[in-house]
Design an enzyme around this catalytic site. Sequence first.
Site, PDB file in Angstrom:
ATOM      1  CG  ASP A  77      -2.067   0.833   1.265  1.00  0.00           C
ATOM      2  OD1 ASP A  77      -2.467   1.290   0.181  1.00  0.00           O
ATOM      3  OD2 ASP A  77      -2.641   1.067   2.359  1.00  0.00           O
ATOM      4  N   GLY A 204      -9.699   4.795   2.202  1.00  0.00           N
ATOM      5  CA  GLY A 204     -10.429   5.344   3.346  1.00  0.00           C
ATOM      6  C   GLY A 204     -11.723   4.609   3.629  1.00  0.00           C
TER       7      GLY A 204
HETATM    8  P1  13P Z   1      -8.814   3.418   6.363  1.00  0.00           P
HETATM    9  O1  13P Z   1      -7.672   3.359   7.316  1.00  0.00           O
HETATM   10  O2  13P Z   1      -9.621   4.641   6.513  1.00  0.00           O
HETATM   11  O3  13P Z   1      -9.625   2.170   6.373  1.00  0.00           O
HETATM   12  O4  13P Z   1      -8.185   3.550   4.886  1.00  0.00           O
HETATM   13  C1  13P Z   1      -7.468   2.491   4.375  1.00  0.00           C
HETATM   14  C2  13P Z   1      -6.713   2.859   3.166  1.00  0.00           C
HETATM   15  O5  13P Z   1      -7.194   3.561   2.297  1.00  0.00           O
HETATM   16  C3  13P Z   1      -5.367   2.302   3.030  1.00  0.00           C
HETATM   17  O6  13P Z   1      -4.713   2.757   1.908  1.00  0.00           O
END
Ligand code: 13P
Length: 279
Positions: A77, A204
């Site tokens: 990520d 998110g």
């Molecule tokens: P959250 O932490 O809000 O679930 O978002 C995860 C995300 O978009 C990781 O890249």
Amino acid sequence: MKAMLCNAARGSYSVGAFNILDYNSTKAVVQAAEETKAPVIIQTSAKTVIFWDTAPIISWVREIACSSSVPIALHLDHCKDLDLIKKCIELGWTSVMIDASSKPFEENLSLSRQVVKMARPKNITVETELGAIVGVEDDIHVKEQEAHLADPAQAIQFCREVEPDCFAPAIGTAHGIYKGEPKIAYDLLEDIAAKTKVPIALHGGTGLADDVFKKCISLGCVKVNISTQLKYDFIDGFIDYHNSHNIQYDPLKIIDAQFHRLKEGIIEKIKLFGSASKA
Ligand code: 13P
């Protein structure tokens, strides 16, 4: 990951990408996918990779995923560091995200192109980002005044020139806990998805309402990222069990309670995203 996302686009559902923290949370993600017969993405933040280093993560994922009957991708990520991206590509991650969204547009283009060039010969999927998603995602902090939505004309140029496999435009969602009701730019999402024709990642995910997920998925989001939910379940699953059984100092029971808390939350999301029974 690319094949999973293409199948999701054809089937009008979304694949959950869950940020793991350790062996127990990795097992919870895979077990949730097994029980729902869903394809799933095990997602690692750059911070988690730096904390454990690559070898332990690869060994847990191999051990857990190889005995699984559902398709599993291992995704890096938000990463700004090309050396870490290169290392993950070489060591077994099946997809990576280059996040150069804090850089000027031309620099984001150039860095994203470099990663595509590095990954494509090895058949590794690449996700890119445009705009600035507000909130905290491990080491990436974007303040409200710095956040901005993706520009649609830039999004089209970006996807044409970079050719990412998956694209994360900022559309009004936030990393972390929502402070109020998010204002999602649905028209922008629809426009970008239709004009770029690139599978869209929704960032998110924690705290979004069910109807928001459903609408975003109907408009082209085929990957949904969930991280904060796992952080809360990881800690609360542990503490709640201990608080209600505090005369026992039996770590394995607490680890098991944490595992079940994580797994149930992930199953709920998989069902909501429509990927259950799609493995
Ligand atoms: P959250 O932490 O809000 O679930 O978002 C995860 C995300 O978009 C990781 O890249």
